[in-house]
Design a protein around this motif. Structure first.
Motif, short mmCIF file in Angstrom:
data_model
loop_
_atom_site.label_atom_id
_atom_site.label_comp_id
_atom_site.label_asym_id
_atom_site.label_seq_id
_atom_site.Cartn_x
_atom_site.Cartn_y
_atom_site.Cartn_z
N THR A 22 -11.26 4.18 5.14
CA THR A 22 -10.07 4.85 5.66
C THR A 22 -10.22 5.15 7.14
O THR A 22 -11.24 5.72 7.56
CB THR A 22 -9.80 6.17 4.91
OG1 THR A 22 -9.66 5.88 3.52
CG2 THR A 22 -8.54 6.85 5.42
N VAL A 116 -7.21 1.57 4.04
CA VAL A 116 -6.16 2.55 4.27
C VAL A 116 -6.22 3.01 5.72
O VAL A 116 -7.30 3.25 6.25
CB VAL A 116 -6.33 3.79 3.34
CG1 VAL A 116 -5.28 4.84 3.64
CG2 VAL A 116 -6.29 3.38 1.88
N LEU A 118 -4.42 6.08 7.99
CA LEU A 118 -3.58 7.27 8.03
C LEU A 118 -3.22 7.54 9.49
O LEU A 118 -4.10 7.76 10.32
CB LEU A 118 -4.32 8.48 7.44
CG LEU A 118 -3.65 9.84 7.63
CD1 LEU A 118 -2.26 9.89 7.00
CD2 LEU A 118 -4.55 10.94 7.08
N GLN A 151 4.52 5.33 2.99
CA GLN A 151 3.39 4.46 2.65
C GLN A 151 3.91 3.04 2.54
O GLN A 151 4.95 2.80 1.95
CB GLN A 151 2.77 4.88 1.32
CG GLN A 151 2.20 6.28 1.36
CD GLN A 151 1.33 6.61 0.18
OE1 GLN A 151 0.76 5.72 -0.46
NE2 GLN A 151 1.20 7.89 -0.12
N ILE A 188 -4.73 9.22 -0.82
CA ILE A 188 -5.71 8.28 -0.27
C ILE A 188 -6.91 8.20 -1.19
O ILE A 188 -7.39 7.10 -1.50
CB ILE A 188 -6.13 8.71 1.16
CG1 ILE A 188 -4.97 8.49 2.12
CG2 ILE A 188 -7.38 7.95 1.61
CD1 ILE A 188 -5.18 9.06 3.51
N ARG A 191 -6.09 6.12 -4.16
CA ARG A 191 -6.00 4.69 -3.83
C ARG A 191 -7.40 4.10 -3.68
O ARG A 191 -7.65 2.97 -4.13
CB ARG A 191 -5.22 4.51 -2.53
CG ARG A 191 -5.18 3.07 -2.05
CD ARG A 191 -4.08 2.87 -1.04
NE ARG A 191 -2.78 2.86 -1.67
CZ ARG A 191 -2.25 1.83 -2.30
NH1 ARG A 191 -2.92 0.72 -2.42
NH2 ARG A 191 -1.06 1.90 -2.82
#
Length: 194
Positions: A22, A116, A118, A151, A188, A191
């Motif tokens: 992430t 991911v 963010l 998202q 998150i 996921r």
């Protein structure tokens, strides 16, 4: 308030786990936060919100970040910003974005395990999209719009998540609440575990 402290006062490096899945993209270091301490989101209220959420959701070993020697460690998260120097009046201009854009592109190339991203705020969201476009990723048309909780899956396999920035303007007005922010990190985490 910080007159007796020595300021970092130069570009603030990214922080975190180089093997992270992430990436968190912020806007720029705060004048008396990252610019003072030398760590992204450290020493200011935005950092209190961010590291508190990371801790509550199992990404950090403690809930606050005071300076580069405080023992904070984060797992499976890498934190960067669209701009690495504290901008005048907390508003980066086009030249500052242009000067730092290659850093974000290079970080994206070096972070091999990302799944991911963010983006904290609209500018971070747009900066990430510009960086992946530079790397040849086809973006959806029409261009995705930022919003809290937005998202989307991009053509490069990255799941992009938008969140309001944990700035005092957003947190003190209730535009961003702690449950809203925590829900982003919970999604998150889910996921990453799926």
């Amino acid at each position: 308030m910080y007159r007796d402290q020595s300021y970092w006062g130069r570009p603030v490096p990214s922080f975190g786990d180089g093997e992270a899945q992430t990436l968190i993209v912020g806007l720029a270091p705060a004048a008396h936060g990252g610019n003072r301490t030398g760590r992204m989101f450290t020493g200011d209220k935005s950092g209190d919100w961010l590291y508190g959420a990371l801790y509550r959701n199992g990404f950090a070993n403690h809930p606050d970040s005071q300076g580069i020697h405080d023992g904070l460690a984060i797992q499976d998260i890498y934190i960067t910003a669209a701009v690495h120097c504290a901008p005048p009046d907390n508003r980066p201009n086009k030249d500052e974005f242009d000067a730092c854009s290659n850093y974000l592109v290079e970080e994206l190339l070096s972070l091999k395990n990302l799944s991911v991203v963010l983006a904290l705020g609209k500018i971070a969201f747009e900066s990430y999209l510009a960086a992946v476009k530079t790397l040849g990723v086809n973006l959806p048309s029409p261009k995705p719009k930022f919003g809290h909780g937005v998202q989307l899956q991009l053509a490069n396999g990255i799941h992009l998540v938008g969140s309001y920035h944990p700035s005092q303007r957003n947190t003190q007005t209730g535009r961003l609440t702690q449950p809203m922010f925590d829900s982003i990190f919970q999604s998150i985490r889910e996921r990453l575990l799926s």
